[in-house]
Enzyme design. Structure first.
Site, PDB file in Angstrom:
ATOM      1  N   ASP A 106     -49.476 -37.464 -42.885  1.00 20.05           N
ATOM      2  CA  ASP A 106     -48.977 -36.147 -43.298  1.00 20.05           C
ATOM      3  C   ASP A 106     -48.741 -35.259 -42.079  1.00 20.05           C
ATOM      4  O   ASP A 106     -47.740 -34.544 -41.999  1.00 20.05           O
ATOM      5  CB  ASP A 106     -49.970 -35.460 -44.242  1.00 20.05           C
ATOM      6  CG  ASP A 106     -50.210 -36.229 -45.529  1.00 20.05           C
ATOM      7  OD1 ASP A 106     -49.308 -36.980 -45.960  1.00 20.05           O
ATOM      8  OD2 ASP A 106     -51.311 -36.092 -46.094  1.00 20.05           O
ATOM      9  N   ASP A 135     -56.764 -39.400 -48.124  1.00 24.33           N
ATOM     10  CA  ASP A 135     -56.720 -38.128 -47.406  1.00 24.33           C
ATOM     11  C   ASP A 135     -58.135 -37.787 -46.978  1.00 24.33           C
ATOM     12  O   ASP A 135     -59.100 -38.108 -47.684  1.00 24.33           O
ATOM     13  CB  ASP A 135     -56.177 -37.014 -48.302  1.00 24.33           C
ATOM     14  CG  ASP A 135     -54.672 -37.122 -48.542  1.00 24.33           C
ATOM     15  OD1 ASP A 135     -53.977 -37.685 -47.674  1.00 24.33           O
ATOM     16  OD2 ASP A 135     -54.201 -36.648 -49.581  1.00 24.33           O
TER      17      ASP A 135
END
Length: 190
Positions: A154, A140
């Site tokens: 995402d 991330d």
């Protein structure tokens, strides 16, 4: 009496010209590949150019690149059951592929393509990143104020779910048919 009951029941509204099957499958595959490849390329870029924990201002204070590895789901939920997310993402990906044969709408093609690309993007991390197969940590790197750190996969999943919610609220089915609202009875028609 029977005609009155039939008139009150919701029914699919006649649709205009439907997109071709080839176009719908091309849209689906194109958006799935786009989301997957963009996700993987950005993760390769992040892991090769940043050190884990490094934070780079992009548009301060709104946007930063902040490289972390997430073993859980959103907001790091379920960090100790990473393998469960691998199974769920694999199941979601298979379910999407089974639904593709029903596609009759360009918007549904877009949504399911983004959903598949996002699911496969994070599933790839779960399967092939450290610490081990099926339990890998997701890369991330996108940080917004007061929000979880996330990635392109995402974003694709959230965009897909948003489109699906809008389509559902508008009464547009996966096959492209529109479900008209129940007709209102007029007091004048007796």
């Amino acid at each position: 009496m029977t005609d009155d009951l039939a008139a009150d029941a919701p029914h699919p509204a006649p649709s205009s010209a439907r997109p071709s099957r080839t176009l719908l499958l091309s849209l689906f595959a194109g958006f799935a590949v786009f989301a997957y490849v963009l996700d993987q390329l950005t993760k390769i870029w992040v892991t090769s150019s940043m050190v884990e924990g490094e934070r780079i201002p992009v548009l301060p204070p709104l946007l930063h690149w902040y490289f972390i590895r997430n073993s859980g789901a959103a907001f790091s939920i379920g960090e100790n059951v990473t393998w469960v997310f691998s199974i769920i993402m694999a199941g979601v990906s298979i379910a999407i592929l089974f639904q593709v044969r029903k596609l009759g709408s360009a918007w549904w093609s877009l949504a399911l393509g983004l959903l598949l690309g996002g699911a496969l993007g994070n599933l790839t991390d779960r399967l092939f990143r450290e610490p081990s197969f099926g339990m890998g940590h997701v890369v991330d790197f996108i940080q917004l104020p007061n929000f979880a750190i996330f990635n392109i996969a995402d974003s694709a999943v959230v965009s897909a779910v948003s489109i699906i919610c809008i389509l559902t609220l508008r009464g547009i089915s996966l096959d492209g048919t529109r479900h008209a609202a129940e007709p209102q009875k007029k007091a004048d028609d007796a």
